[in-house]
Design a protein around this motif. Structure first.
Motif, PDB file in Angstrom:
ATOM      1  N   LEU A  12      -8.646   4.840   4.487  1.00  0.00           N
ATOM      2  CA  LEU A  12      -7.722   4.032   5.279  1.00  0.00           C
ATOM      3  C   LEU A  12      -6.603   3.454   4.412  1.00  0.00           C
ATOM      4  CD1 LEU A  12     -10.250   2.150   7.590  1.00  0.00           C
ATOM      5  CD2 LEU A  12      -8.578   3.865   8.294  1.00  0.00           C
ATOM      6  N   GLN A  13      -6.936   3.028   3.207  1.00  0.00           N
ATOM      7  CA  GLN A  13      -5.903   2.522   2.306  1.00  0.00           C
ATOM      8  C   GLN A  13      -4.882   3.610   1.980  1.00  0.00           C
ATOM      9  OE1 GLN A  13      -8.293   1.065  -0.950  1.00  0.00           O
ATOM     10  NE2 GLN A  13      -8.255  -1.023  -0.192  1.00  0.00           N
ATOM     11  N   THR A  14      -5.386   4.818   1.767  1.00  0.00           N
ATOM     12  CA  THR A  14      -4.473   5.934   1.486  1.00  0.00           C
ATOM     13  C   THR A  14      -3.563   6.202   2.669  1.00  0.00           C
ATOM     14  OG1 THR A  14      -6.145   6.925   0.047  1.00  0.00           O
ATOM     15  CG2 THR A  14      -4.342   8.344   0.759  1.00  0.00           C
ATOM     16  N   LEU A  15      -4.121   6.181   3.878  1.00  0.00           N
ATOM     17  CA  LEU A  15      -3.315   6.415   5.067  1.00  0.00           C
ATOM     18  C   LEU A  15      -2.257   5.324   5.243  1.00  0.00           C
ATOM     19  CD1 LEU A  15      -6.122   7.542   7.530  1.00  0.00           C
ATOM     20  CD2 LEU A  15      -4.208   8.941   6.734  1.00  0.00           C
ATOM     21  N   GLU A  16      -2.599   4.100   4.916  1.00  0.00           N
ATOM     22  CA  GLU A  16      -1.618   3.025   5.041  1.00  0.00           C
ATOM     23  C   GLU A  16      -0.468   3.213   4.057  1.00  0.00           C
ATOM     24  OE1 GLU A  16      -1.365  -1.861   4.920  1.00  0.00           O
ATOM     25  OE2 GLU A  16      -3.144  -0.811   4.193  1.00  0.00           O
ATOM     26  N   LEU A  17      -0.818   3.652   2.844  1.00  0.00           N
ATOM     27  CA  LEU A  17       0.235   3.910   1.859  1.00  0.00           C
ATOM     28  C   LEU A  17       1.117   5.081   2.285  1.00  0.00           C
ATOM     29  CD1 LEU A  17      -1.811   3.430  -1.433  1.00  0.00           C
ATOM     30  CD2 LEU A  17       0.067   1.999  -0.636  1.00  0.00           C
ATOM     31  N   LEU A  18       0.504   6.115   2.853  1.00  0.00           N
ATOM     32  CA  LEU A  18       1.292   7.263   3.323  1.00  0.00           C
ATOM     33  C   LEU A  18       2.196   6.865   4.473  1.00  0.00           C
ATOM     34  CD1 LEU A  18      -1.365  10.142   3.231  1.00  0.00           C
ATOM     35  CD2 LEU A  18       0.390   9.595   1.536  1.00  0.00           C
ATOM     36  N   ASP A  50     -17.543  -4.532   9.055  1.00  0.00           N
ATOM     37  CA  ASP A  50     -16.792  -4.794   7.832  1.00  0.00           C
ATOM     38  C   ASP A  50     -15.381  -5.272   8.172  1.00  0.00           C
ATOM     39  OD1 ASP A  50     -15.458  -4.747   5.391  1.00  0.00           O
ATOM     40  OD2 ASP A  50     -16.554  -3.002   4.668  1.00  0.00           O
ATOM     41  N   GLU A  51     -15.093  -6.546   7.931  1.00  0.00           N
ATOM     42  CA  GLU A  51     -13.792  -7.101   8.284  1.00  0.00           C
ATOM     43  C   GLU A  51     -12.661  -6.552   7.418  1.00  0.00           C
ATOM     44  OE1 GLU A  51     -13.795 -11.325   8.512  1.00  0.00           O
ATOM     45  OE2 GLU A  51     -15.503 -11.431   9.881  1.00  0.00           O
ATOM     46  N   LYS A  52     -12.988  -6.101   6.207  1.00  0.00           N
ATOM     47  CA  LYS A  52     -11.960  -5.493   5.360  1.00  0.00           C
ATOM     48  C   LYS A  52     -11.430  -4.214   6.006  1.00  0.00           C
ATOM     49  CE  LYS A  52     -13.687  -7.256   0.938  1.00  0.00           C
ATOM     50  NZ  LYS A  52     -14.213  -6.884  -0.415  1.00  0.00           N
ATOM     51  N   LEU A  53     -12.354  -3.444   6.587  1.00  0.00           N
ATOM     52  CA  LEU A  53     -11.925  -2.229   7.287  1.00  0.00           C
ATOM     53  C   LEU A  53     -11.133  -2.584   8.546  1.00  0.00           C
ATOM     54  CD1 LEU A  53     -15.118   0.041   7.017  1.00  0.00           C
ATOM     55  CD2 LEU A  53     -13.089   0.038   5.575  1.00  0.00           C
ATOM     56  N   TYR A  54     -11.534  -3.675   9.207  1.00  0.00           N
ATOM     57  CA  TYR A  54     -10.796  -4.093  10.401  1.00  0.00           C
ATOM     58  C   TYR A  54      -9.328  -4.342  10.066  1.00  0.00           C
ATOM     59  CZ  TYR A  54     -15.319  -5.092  12.699  1.00  0.00           C
ATOM     60  OH  TYR A  54     -16.563  -4.998  13.241  1.00  0.00           O
ATOM     61  N   LEU A  55      -9.085  -5.045   8.964  1.00  0.00           N
ATOM     62  CA  LEU A  55      -7.723  -5.421   8.612  1.00  0.00           C
ATOM     63  C   LEU A  55      -6.851  -4.195   8.333  1.00  0.00           C
ATOM     64  CD1 LEU A  55      -5.664  -7.623   8.041  1.00  0.00           C
ATOM     65  CD2 LEU A  55      -6.541  -7.762   5.695  1.00  0.00           C
ATOM     66  N   ILE A  56      -7.407  -3.249   7.573  1.00  0.00           N
ATOM     67  CA  ILE A  56      -6.630  -2.043   7.270  1.00  0.00           C
ATOM     68  C   ILE A  56      -6.387  -1.235   8.540  1.00  0.00           C
ATOM     69  CG2 ILE A  56      -6.492   0.000   5.810  1.00  0.00           C
ATOM     70  CD1 ILE A  56      -8.564  -1.277   3.974  1.00  0.00           C
ATOM     71  N   ALA A  57      -7.429  -1.116   9.382  1.00  0.00           N
ATOM     72  CA  ALA A  57      -7.284  -0.366  10.623  1.00  0.00           C
ATOM     73  C   ALA A  57      -6.237  -1.023  11.520  1.00  0.00           C
ATOM     74  CB  ALA A  57      -8.625  -0.292  11.342  1.00  0.00           C
ATOM     75  N   GLY A  58      -6.237  -2.368  11.583  1.00  0.00           N
ATOM     76  CA  GLY A  58      -5.252  -3.065  12.399  1.00  0.00           C
ATOM     77  C   GLY A  58      -3.829  -2.832  11.930  1.00  0.00           C
ATOM     78  N   LYS A  59      -3.629  -2.813  10.620  1.00  0.00           N
ATOM     79  CA  LYS A  59      -2.289  -2.574  10.086  1.00  0.00           C
ATOM     80  C   LYS A  59      -1.797  -1.169  10.409  1.00  0.00           C
ATOM     81  CE  LYS A  59      -2.612  -5.855   6.242  1.00  0.00           C
ATOM     82  NZ  LYS A  59      -2.601  -6.012   4.773  1.00  0.00           N
ATOM     83  N   ILE A  60      -2.710  -0.194  10.353  1.00  0.00           N
ATOM     84  CA  ILE A  60      -2.297   1.176  10.695  1.00  0.00           C
ATOM     85  C   ILE A  60      -1.989   1.280  12.187  1.00  0.00           C
ATOM     86  CG2 ILE A  60      -3.008   3.598  10.699  1.00  0.00           C
ATOM     87  CD1 ILE A  60      -4.725   3.017   8.278  1.00  0.00           C
ATOM     88  N   THR A  72      -2.579  -5.406  -3.066  1.00  0.00           N
ATOM     89  CA  THR A  72      -2.868  -6.814  -2.831  1.00  0.00           C
ATOM     90  C   THR A  72      -3.161  -7.054  -1.360  1.00  0.00           C
ATOM     91  OG1 THR A  72      -1.405  -7.409  -4.645  1.00  0.00           O
ATOM     92  CG2 THR A  72      -1.998  -9.152  -3.098  1.00  0.00           C
ATOM     93  N   SER A  73      -2.320  -6.523  -0.477  1.00  0.00           N
ATOM     94  CA  SER A  73      -2.532  -6.735   0.947  1.00  0.00           C
ATOM     95  C   SER A  73      -3.728  -5.977   1.455  1.00  0.00           C
ATOM     96  CB  SER A  73      -1.284  -6.323   1.729  1.00  0.00           C
ATOM     97  OG  SER A  73      -1.095  -4.933   1.650  1.00  0.00           O
ATOM     98  N   LEU A  74      -4.070  -4.877   0.769  1.00  0.00           N
ATOM     99  CA  LEU A  74      -5.227  -4.099   1.190  1.00  0.00           C
ATOM    100  C   LEU A  74      -6.532  -4.770   0.807  1.00  0.00           C
ATOM    101  CD1 LEU A  74      -4.114  -0.515   0.163  1.00  0.00           C
ATOM    102  CD2 LEU A  74      -4.253  -1.430   2.461  1.00  0.00           C
ATOM    103  N   GLY A  75      -6.478  -5.654  -0.156  1.00  0.00           N
ATOM    104  CA  GLY A  75      -7.711  -6.235  -0.655  1.00  0.00           C
ATOM    105  C   GLY A  75      -8.504  -5.250  -1.446  1.00  0.00           C
ATOM    106  N   SER A  76      -7.837  -4.282  -2.077  1.00  0.00           N
ATOM    107  CA  SER A  76      -8.543  -3.229  -2.812  1.00  0.00           C
ATOM    108  C   SER A  76      -9.121  -3.762  -4.081  1.00  0.00           C
ATOM    109  CB  SER A  76      -7.575  -2.091  -3.121  1.00  0.00           C
ATOM    110  OG  SER A  76      -8.183  -1.153  -3.953  1.00  0.00           O
ATOM    111  N   ASP A  77     -10.226  -3.172  -4.498  1.00  0.00           N
ATOM    112  CA  ASP A  77     -10.851  -3.517  -5.768  1.00  0.00           C
ATOM    113  C   ASP A  77     -10.171  -2.824  -6.926  1.00  0.00           C
ATOM    114  OD1 ASP A  77     -14.092  -3.420  -4.231  1.00  0.00           O
ATOM    115  OD2 ASP A  77     -12.669  -5.058  -4.436  1.00  0.00           O
ATOM    116  N   VAL A  78      -9.289  -1.849  -6.626  1.00  0.00           N
ATOM    117  CA  VAL A  78      -8.630  -1.079  -7.666  1.00  0.00           C
ATOM    118  C   VAL A  78      -7.352  -1.782  -8.071  1.00  0.00           C
ATOM    119  CG1 VAL A  78      -7.751   1.181  -8.294  1.00  0.00           C
ATOM    120  CG2 VAL A  78      -9.514   0.972  -6.557  1.00  0.00           C
ATOM    121  N   LYS A  79      -7.095  -1.918  -9.345  1.00  0.00           N
ATOM    122  CA  LYS A  79      -5.897  -2.593  -9.823  1.00  0.00           C
ATOM    123  C   LYS A  79      -4.670  -1.739  -9.537  1.00  0.00           C
ATOM    124  CE  LYS A  79      -8.249  -5.126 -13.494  1.00  0.00           C
ATOM    125  NZ  LYS A  79      -8.297  -5.416 -14.941  1.00  0.00           N
TER     126      LYS A  79
END
Length: 663
Positions: free
Chosen positions: A486-492, A519-529, A649-656
């Protein structure tokens, strides 16, 4: 702790091993070699696998989180022979003599036989000591017939200590009894008691012999100091001294023999490396079995230390491993790719590998029919694309090498194929399932790392295949895989929102997500997409017509996450911009969702946005232009500009986030 080891080559037998969490994997393999020796199969060469991951001899059980009652798989080195055995085992017994591998090395065999000899010697010593205890009992009783009859008070307790507390041991069964954990204490106590009793016996014997000598026993008349009782006493304590000396010596030897544990000799030979030149020679010019063994040894060497990694590279090991990775033998492929993955941990080796074109081989291996090879190749590629910040100047070029030629297509293939394995290969059960999930997660992580590079992100967004692959991975049962996809799709979507909106299956996945996970983290990314679908007139109509829309948005709103509530309000507000879509939104009662947000707003802005959305939803179309300019978009933008909307940052990703050089 106890762990269980299963092997399809022995379908009716489960090996039980008693180990400690701090033991090396080599120690477990040593236990199994002893078990295999008992059934005449010590030449059976194998590897251990736990939850889809091969275990390396130099690592510890705790490194793999192997706990009490864990079930570990024993995998034969030769897959081809293993499959032949599976066919034959249907109609054969467990005693079928079929060699499944190239056999153990002579060093390992010698160490095994040396340990077996030590355990046989221990068993014999304990048996001899038990025999001495019978003689000790008789001696204790005979002390009552001597002039020093009171010595029974310490000889008999010493006998009881020897009988009760002596550990029982057999080479096959191991230790038995309630006092085996006191074996060292027993050795010390009994040895001290035996030596003390020995000293007393020698004293009594000496006194009696001196008395007899002084008397002289003239004419062999046994009277006075030369009586039968005195002579018996002297002879008895002399022999009793020899008995006690023998028992003390046996116990002293046992004290040192007890220190020998299964694997003490074998472990160092399982972990040690052969001379690098010999291994390379076998890898280049050897036969199939020799190459398989060489690949296994190179993987073990690479995992055991950085020095070995540089030694392998210095001997042109990268070229050799790339050649082995393309072998037709599955086991050779697995070990070679595993060795490559270990080598790529070193940045300088990684740069050398990329320069020589090794990335093409890894991407090609993503199409392997062997899920283990695919998984190892994906892990190696992730190491290349996720290089640490201190070597960031090479990161962009390494990532570009991954997507060169058919790299994107190969990654997309792996994302689809991994899910196919999960669905179709039921007989691999939990271990293989976990391994495939790990492969999916790794592929999703690679795509995410690539998407953070602006130039590569543009390449990914220009093609439909990456979005399709990520959409496919969003159906995974693994939350981490879903999050990365989902994070990748948001970036694309930052590069091409139309390309994302073209993924019709993705819309259903996003709306079904809150029905399948919490999982609320997934909710947030899904909502943005979903915002991208809402902002596009064509897809906004599809969005409103989806029967899961209201329920999903309601779940999003109930999370009490301020950002997510604002996203939901913005999605619904977008449906009011077109008359027909707005009418449909009213029919499905999206205003109820806005009403809930207004009544349960997490902050003032969420309340304000919900209130303005309700005004837009309930007003007449003709009067819409008379409403004051809504500030919803501006307030939503306070969470970050559109360029930053897909940031880590907005994704809340664990990856720097990647450095500026990657952008």
């Amino acid at each position: 702790m106890i762990i269980y080891v299963e092997n399809k080559a022995f379908p009716f037998r489960t090996f039980v091993t008693l180990v400690e969490p701090t033991d090396k994997i080599a120690r477990v393999r040593a236990h199994l070699l002893h078990s295999l020796h008992e059934i005449g199969r010590e030449d059976h060469q194998f590897r251990l696998r736990f939850k889809g991951q091969y275990l390396r001899d130099a690592f510890y059980l705790e490194d793999y989180d192997i706990g009490e009652n864990a079930v570990v798989k024993m995998v034969p080195m030769s897959k081809r022979n293993d499959s032949v055995y599976d066919l034959k085992s249907l109609t054969s017994s467990t005693t079928l003599n079929l060699d499944l591998g190239p056999g153990q090395t002579e060093d390992v065999k010698s160490a095994l036989y040396r340990e077996l000899k030590g355990f046989c010697f221990r068993e014999k010593l304990i048996s001899d000591f038990s025999g001495l205890m019978y003689m000790h009992f008789l001696a204790s009783c005979l002390t009552l017939l001597t002039t020093y009859w009171y010595s029974f008070s310490w000889t008999f307790p010493l006998f009881l200590i020897g009988v009760i507390f002596c550990p029982q041991f057999t080479r096959i069964g191991g230790y038995v009894g309630n006092y085996t954990h006191w074996k060292y204490v027993f050795c010390v106590v009994y040895a001290v008691g035996a030596l003390a009793t020995l000293g007393v016996s020698l004293y009594f014997s000496s006194v009696q012999w001196m008395s007899i000598v002084n008397h002289g026993c003239k004419d062999w008349v046994f009277v006075d100091a030369c009586s039968h009782k005195h002579v018996f006493t002297a002879i008895f304590f002399s022999f009793n001294s020899l008995l006690l000396l023998g028992a003390a010596i046996i116990v002293a030897i046992l004290f040192f023999n007890f220190r020998l544990q299964i694997g003490d000799y074998i472990e160092k030979f399982l972990v040690q490396e052969r001379d690098i030149e010999d291994v390379m020679k076998a890898a280049r010019n050897g036969k199939l079995k020799e190459k398989r063994t060489a690949a296994y040894e190179l993987a073990a060497m690479a995992a055991s230390g950085d020095d070995n990694k540089f030694r392998i590279v210095a001997e042109d090991g990268l070229e050799v491993l790339l050649s082995l990775a393309l072998s037709s033998d599955d086991s050779t492929q697995e070990h070679a790719v595993e060795a490559i993955e270990e080598l790529l941990i070193i940045p300088s080796i990684q740069d050398n590998f990329v320069e020589m074109g090794g990335v093409k081989t890894l991407t090609a291996l993503l199409r392997s029919e062997n899920s283990k090879v695919m998984q190892e190749a994906a892990s190696a590629l992730y190491t290349i694309v996720s290089e640490s910040d201190e070597h960031n100047e090479h990161k962009s070029s390494n990532q570009s090498a991954v997507v060169a030629d058919h790299g994107i297509d190969d990654l997309a293939y792996a994302s689809h194929q991994g899910t196919i394995y999960c669905i179709c290969i039921d007989d691999l059960a939990y271990a293989s399932h976990q391994g495939t999930i790990y492969c999916q997660r790794t592929v999703a992580s690679i795509f995410l790392e690539l998407a953070f590079n602006r130039d590569i992100r543009a390449q990914l967004a220009s093609r439909n295949i990456p979005a399709q692959a990520m959409t496919h991975l969003c159906r995974s049962n693994d939350p981490e895989t879903q999050r990365y996809a989902l994070q990748t799709l948001e970036l694309l979507a930052i590069e091409s929102s139309d390309m994302i909106c073209a993924q019709e299956e993705l819309l259903d996945i996003l709306l079904e997500l809150p029905l399948k996970t919490m999982d609320e983290k997934l909710y947030l990314i899904a909502g943005k997409i979903l915002l991208y679908y809402a902002e596009n007139k064509a897809t906004c109509k599809q969005l409103v017509e989806n029967p899961s829309l209201k329920e999903s948005l309601t779940i999003f709103a109930r999370t009490q996450n301020a950002v997510l509530q604002k996203v939901v309000a913005k999605v619904i507000f977008c449906t009011t911009e077109h008359k027909r879509i707005k009418s449909k939104a009213k029919q499905v009662r999206l205003d109820k969702v806005l009403g809930y947000i207004r009544d349960n707003a997490a902050d003032r802005e969420a309340w304000d946005m919900a209130d303005q959305g309700l005004q837009a939803m309930n007003c007449d179309d003709d009067n819409l232009s008379t409403l004051p300019t809504l500030s919803t978009l501006e307030k939503l933008n306070k969470m970050g500009s559109k360029e930053q909307f897909g940031s880590k940052t907005s994704l809340g990703s664990d990856v720097k986030p990647s450095g500026s050089s990657s952008d």
